[in-house]
Design an enzyme around this catalytic site. Structure first.
Site, mmCIF file in Angstrom:
data_model
loop_
_atom_site.group_PDB
_atom_site.id
_atom_site.type_symbol
_atom_site.label_atom_id
_atom_site.label_comp_id
_atom_site.label_asym_id
_atom_site.label_seq_id
_atom_site.Cartn_x
_atom_site.Cartn_y
_atom_site.Cartn_z
ATOM 1 N N CYS A 98 -7.188 17.280 -17.070
ATOM 2 C CA CYS A 98 -5.953 18.023 -16.803
ATOM 3 C C CYS A 98 -5.873 18.400 -15.321
ATOM 4 C CB CYS A 98 -5.870 19.229 -17.727
ATOM 5 S SG CYS A 98 -4.174 19.726 -18.004
ATOM 6 N N HIS A 106 -6.534 16.990 -22.887
ATOM 7 C CA HIS A 106 -7.863 17.604 -23.059
ATOM 8 C C HIS A 106 -8.659 16.873 -24.143
ATOM 9 C CE1 HIS A 106 -7.188 21.090 -20.451
ATOM 10 N NE2 HIS A 106 -5.933 20.973 -20.837
ATOM 11 N N GLU A 116 -11.623 16.958 -24.658
ATOM 12 C CA GLU A 116 -12.723 17.806 -25.150
ATOM 13 C C GLU A 116 -12.378 18.495 -26.467
ATOM 14 O OE1 GLU A 116 -10.911 18.391 -22.418
ATOM 15 O OE2 GLU A 116 -10.596 20.526 -22.026
HETATM 16 N N1 GLN Z 1 -2.397 24.170 -13.979
HETATM 17 C C1 GLN Z 1 -2.126 22.821 -14.358
HETATM 18 C C2 GLN Z 1 -0.806 22.695 -15.115
HETATM 19 O O1 GLN Z 1 -0.318 23.654 -15.648
HETATM 20 C C3 GLN Z 1 -3.268 22.227 -15.165
HETATM 21 C C4 GLN Z 1 -3.420 22.885 -16.498
HETATM 22 C C5 GLN Z 1 -4.760 22.591 -17.151
HETATM 23 O O2 GLN Z 1 -5.691 22.146 -16.477
HETATM 24 N N2 GLN Z 1 -4.886 22.869 -18.425
HETATM 25 O O3 GLN Z 1 -0.267 21.632 -15.199
#
Ligand code: GLN
Length: 548
Positions: free
Chosen positions: A381, A507, A509
């Site tokens: 992400c 994600h 994970e």
């Molecule tokens: N801050 C970034 C976004 O909102 C990444 C979010 C994250 O890593 N979960 O897109």
């Protein structure tokens, strides 16, 4: 008839109640039962989505996009069950519902009270999970410890549930902690006695007490607890701190818990005991190799903030027969001048998710170092967005390229908000959340790793790769290897000339389990283990057979 197991906690929090609940779930799954699990959290936030990771640890996301307590991660990993937002209930949700109903006139002029209105909503939700999941057994964990003021309505609600579903269909477990006193060299039972007394004063008599401690609980101490807490001797379970949390189901079983539960709830095992889980543990204990991996983020003092990432690495280690040594590195400390020294001996780098600008410069340095030195890098992400910013600055020469999350006035918003995100004013549950499809691009590492055309992964983010820059990024070797088939948003990016440098907007994970480790993590660890990367004519050649 469905069965219910309720788990409460005593003495102190953070002793692994969630792991106990997940392990009970695993024990039941091993015997062929379908289980559903749920967590009742007494705090007033509607969900943990708006809480700081320092307060709460990781926010775990389910398929349906609910932002939930991290214990749901344990439940899913141990039981291989895909849960929904219904399994994560907070006092905030309950009070919001009750107050909305009151404003709507649904209570027809009556006085609204904690008992019965709040407790009834809690009971209804537990029954709803039972009905919708249709599982044989529902395991319900009450967050916090007995004695917390805000926990009372939840304890009262679970006290009443046996009257709804039948006493013989309910089993109560109390998880406590026995402190070890160094000077006398003994484990003390008094706090447990007090917490059970408190529980009984609310009207709940535990059927079983799981004693967490640093050391094995002796028979003598078990006898004492049995006597003072009014439970049979064989209902006192010793659970010392173990090397791997995945051993807990096996220990609980050895300690007689399966027999106790099955006798009390009249359960007849549906299948012979599956040995898959025991095999995992033997792999954990007999790993032949070791790999040093760094997790680079800004919340590293509280490792629970990256719980699923850590566990996914453990799973990938199990499948590669390797122990994973994790180095937790605070990204705020990384500078161009110390980066090489910080990563000495590190064979893989994970940059996990995160929010806000703090610490991102160190992540960009990390990313550059991994790219230039061919160190396996997995960007999750934010970690993927960092890859795009780093490439834009250092390979495309756009010095102030940034995410508009960190610099609203950048001339090169390579990571940007999409129009639909501009509309949402609320902070709660307004991100791109939950499962979205991703189509994998032919002839990419990502496709070779997933061995599939289309995948579905869980998301939690607001910002996206700006498609305007994708063409230029491809020219410098950063390929788009996964795309959302409907919105055409970038889901995965990877470097061509690198052993393993992959960033994902989602994600992974959240979908890795010890029985089914996630392929991206498995290949990431594999790349770190194979000292395979030979430099020829300025390019790295990856001898990993996955691409041959
Ligand atoms: N801050 C970034 C976004 O909102 C990444 C979010 C994250 O890593 N979960 O897109």
């Amino acid at each position: 008839m469905q069965k219910f197991i309720f788990v409460t906690g005593g003495v102190v929090s953070s002793v692994g109640k969630g792991i106990c609940v997940a392990s009970v779930g695993r024990m039941l799954k091993n015997r062929g039962f379908s289980v559903s699990l749920m967590k009742l959290d007494p705090y007033l936030n509607v969900d943990p989505g708006t809480m700081s990771p320092y307060q709460h640890g990781e926010v775990y996301v389910t398929d349906d996009g609910a932002e939930t307590d991290l214990d749901l991660g344990h439940y899913e990993r141990f039981t291989e069950t895909r849960l929904t937002g219904l399994s994560s209930l907070t006092a905030g949700q309950i009070y919001k519902k009750v107050i909305d109903k009151e404003r709507n006139g649904d209570y027809l002029g009556r006085t609204i009270q904690v008992v019965p209105h709040v407790t009834n909503e809690i009971k209804e939700r537990v029954i709803q999970v039972a009905n919708e999941s249709k599982s044989d057994i529902v395991v319900v964990e009450v967050g916090g410890t007995v004695g917390d003021i805000e926990g009372l309505p939840f304890l009262e609600a679970i006290r009443q549930i046996p009257y709804l579903v039948g006493k013989d269909n309910c089993f109560f477990i109390h998880v406590t902690y026995l402190p070890f006193i160094n000077t006398t060299g003994e484990l003390k039972t008094k706090p447990t006695q007090h917490s059970v007394r408190e529980l009984r004063s609310i009207g709940i008599q535990p059927d079983s007490i799981i004693c967490r401690s640093e050391f094995e609980v002796s028979e003598k101490i078990k006898e004492k607890i049995s006597m003072f807490c009014d439970v049979p001797l064989d209902a006192v379970t010793s659970l010392p701190t173990l090397d791997s949390v995945y051993e807990v189901p096996i220990i609980l079983e050895k300690e007689n818990l399966w027999k106790l539960i099955s006798d009390n709830l009249s359960l007849n095992a549906k299948t012979g005991k599956s040995s898959n889980w025991t095999e995992i543990i033997s792999k954990v204990n007999n790993s032949k190799k070791s790999l040093k991996v760094a997790i680079v983020g800004k919340y590293v003092e509280l490792q629970d903030s990256y719980l699923s990432v850590k566990e996914s690495l453990v799973h990938a280690g199990i499948s590669n027969q390797s122990e994973i040594q994790i180095e937790w590195i605070n990204s705020e400390e990384i500078k161009s001048t110390n980066v090489a020294q910080i990563f000495e001996g590190i064979k893989g780098i994970v940059v996990p998710g995160g929010f806000d600008k703090r610490g991102t410069q160190g992540m960009i340095e990390t990313c550059k170092f991994a790219r230039e030195n061919n160190i396996p890098y997995l960007g999750l992400c934010l970690g993927m967005q960092i890859m795009v910013i780093e490439a834009s600055r250092n390979l495309l020469g756009y010095q102030d390229a940034n995410s508009s999350e960190f610099d609203e006035s950048t001339r090169y918003p390579v990571i940007d908000l999409m129009p639909e995100q501009l509309k949402s004013l609320h902070k709660g549950a307004s991100m791109r959340l939950g499962l979205y499809d991703c189509k994998l691009v032919d002839d990419t590492k990502s496709k070779a790793i997933y061995q599939s055309d289309i995948i579905s992964e869980r998301h939690r983010h607001r910002y996206e790769v700006n498609n305007k820059f994708v063409g230029e990024l491809e020219k410098v070797g950063l390929l788009t290897s996964g795309i959302n088939p409907e919105s055409e948003l970038v889901e995965i990016m990877e470097y061509i000339n690198h052993s393993f440098m992959i960033g994902v907007q989602f994600h992974p994970e959240f979908l890795s389990t010890p029985l089914n480790p996630h392929p991206l993590f498995v290949q990431f660890v594999k790349s770190g283990l194979e000292e395979i990367n030979i430099k020829a004519n300025g390019k790295f050649i990856n001898k990993s057979n996955i691409l041959e």
